[in-house]
Design an enzyme around this catalytic site. Structure first.
Site, PDB file in Angstrom:
ATOM      1  NE  ARG A  69      -5.177   3.049   1.094  1.00 10.72           N
ATOM      2  CZ  ARG A  69      -5.345   1.926   0.384  1.00 10.72           C
ATOM      3  NH1 ARG A  69      -4.404   1.523  -0.474  1.00 10.72           N
ATOM      4  NH2 ARG A  69      -6.435   1.191   0.545  1.00 10.72           N
ATOM      5  CB  CYS A  93      -1.732  -4.643   1.962  1.00 16.36           C
ATOM      6  SG  CYS A  93      -2.357  -6.003   0.957  1.00 16.36           S
TER       7      CYS A  93
END
Length: 281
Positions: free
Chosen positions: A178, A235
């Protein structure tokens, strides 16, 4: 780690007064799954708190998918479930997941030191013979008085200003794929905030995921970071950053801050660049 509690230790303290147990199991792709799992079985006496409804504020155009809760509402909810400033609080996930550390961070922010994550979560509890129940406990509301800690967070503008500062490190806690932008299951843009370095939050756990790494292992994990630098942890939406914050503080880093909106907030501003691929050395 000082903010972890083992199943056996919790069992020994289970009958003591002034303990509140909180179940925070959640599934980002199925927001009702955690509450359903709680109703099916939970540690006796545990009270459920929902990531979206209790541990986050209402999402808007900016601020990310899980903005921090309104602190008056959050501390009122703590009082509603029986938490006083002297209460020992134990929080658990299904296993060693990201949601219990999010709750730990919120409690730390409001000034509550006696909060512990159950290592191994409900899975470990059951494996070691712990009882489960479907009974939802009655609540005994009290008053909680927060003592908010300052300078624990940064917003998007601060991140944008500081990522070019040689004394600030920005961590992206998501998986490496990611971070690179090879996949993005949750958001409309893929990649990472330019300048961020990747420390996948699950790397704070042992290889089998059953235990948190100890202080020495965490110092090795973060050996490339300087304890003199400001560390900003991000995040996707400020949730999986929290295990990294706990791990960094355990490893002796003292200037550690959360970017609550994280990548989901960053990409809500169209003029913010997104980096795809690895950062240049």
């Amino acid at each position: 780690m000082k903010n972890l509690i083992s199943v056996q230790r919790l069992m020994r303290r289970f009958s003591q007064n002034h303990i509140v147990i909180v179940d925070v199991r959640f599934n980002l792709k199925d927001p009702d799954a955690g509450r359903k799992a709680y109703l099916k079985e939970h540690i006796p006496g545990a009270i459920y708190m929902d990531l979206n409804k209790d541990l986050s504020g209402k999402a808007g155009k900016h601020g990310g998918s899980h903005p921090l809760p309104d602190w008056d509402l959050f501390t009122n909810k703590l009082g509603q479930i029986g938490v006083t400033n002297e209460t020992t609080v134990v929080v658990y996930d299904q296993g060693n997941d990201m949601f219990a550390p999010r709750f730990w961070w919120l409690m730390d922010y409001v000034g509550h030191d006696k909060v512990y994550i159950l290592e191994g979560g409900l899975d470990q509890w059951k494996e070691e013979g712990g009882a489960v129940t479907t009974e939802v406990p009655s609540l005994n509301p009290v008053t909680y008085q927060p003592q908010l800690k300052q300078n624990r967070t940064v917003d998007m503008k601060e991140v944008r200003d500081k990522i070019s500062n040689g004394n600030t490190i920005l961590i992206d806690s998501r998986s490496y794929s990611r971070y690179l932008g090879d996949e993005e299951p949750l958001y409309r843009r893929a990649g990472h905030i330019p300048g961020a370095v990747n420390y996948f939050w699950k790397d704070v756990l042992t290889k089998d995921g059953r235990r948190w790494k100890d202080k020495e292992q965490l110092e090795t994990l973060f050996a490339n970071l300087s304890k003199d630098d400001e560390i900003i942890v991000s995040c996707g939406s400020g949730v999986s950053a929290c295990p990294n914050i706990l791990a960094l503080e355990t490893a002796g880093f003292h200037n550690v801050k959360l970017y609550p909106g994280s990548f989901s907030d960053w990409i809500s501003y169209d003029d913010n660049d997104v980096k795809v691929g690895e950062e240049a050395p």
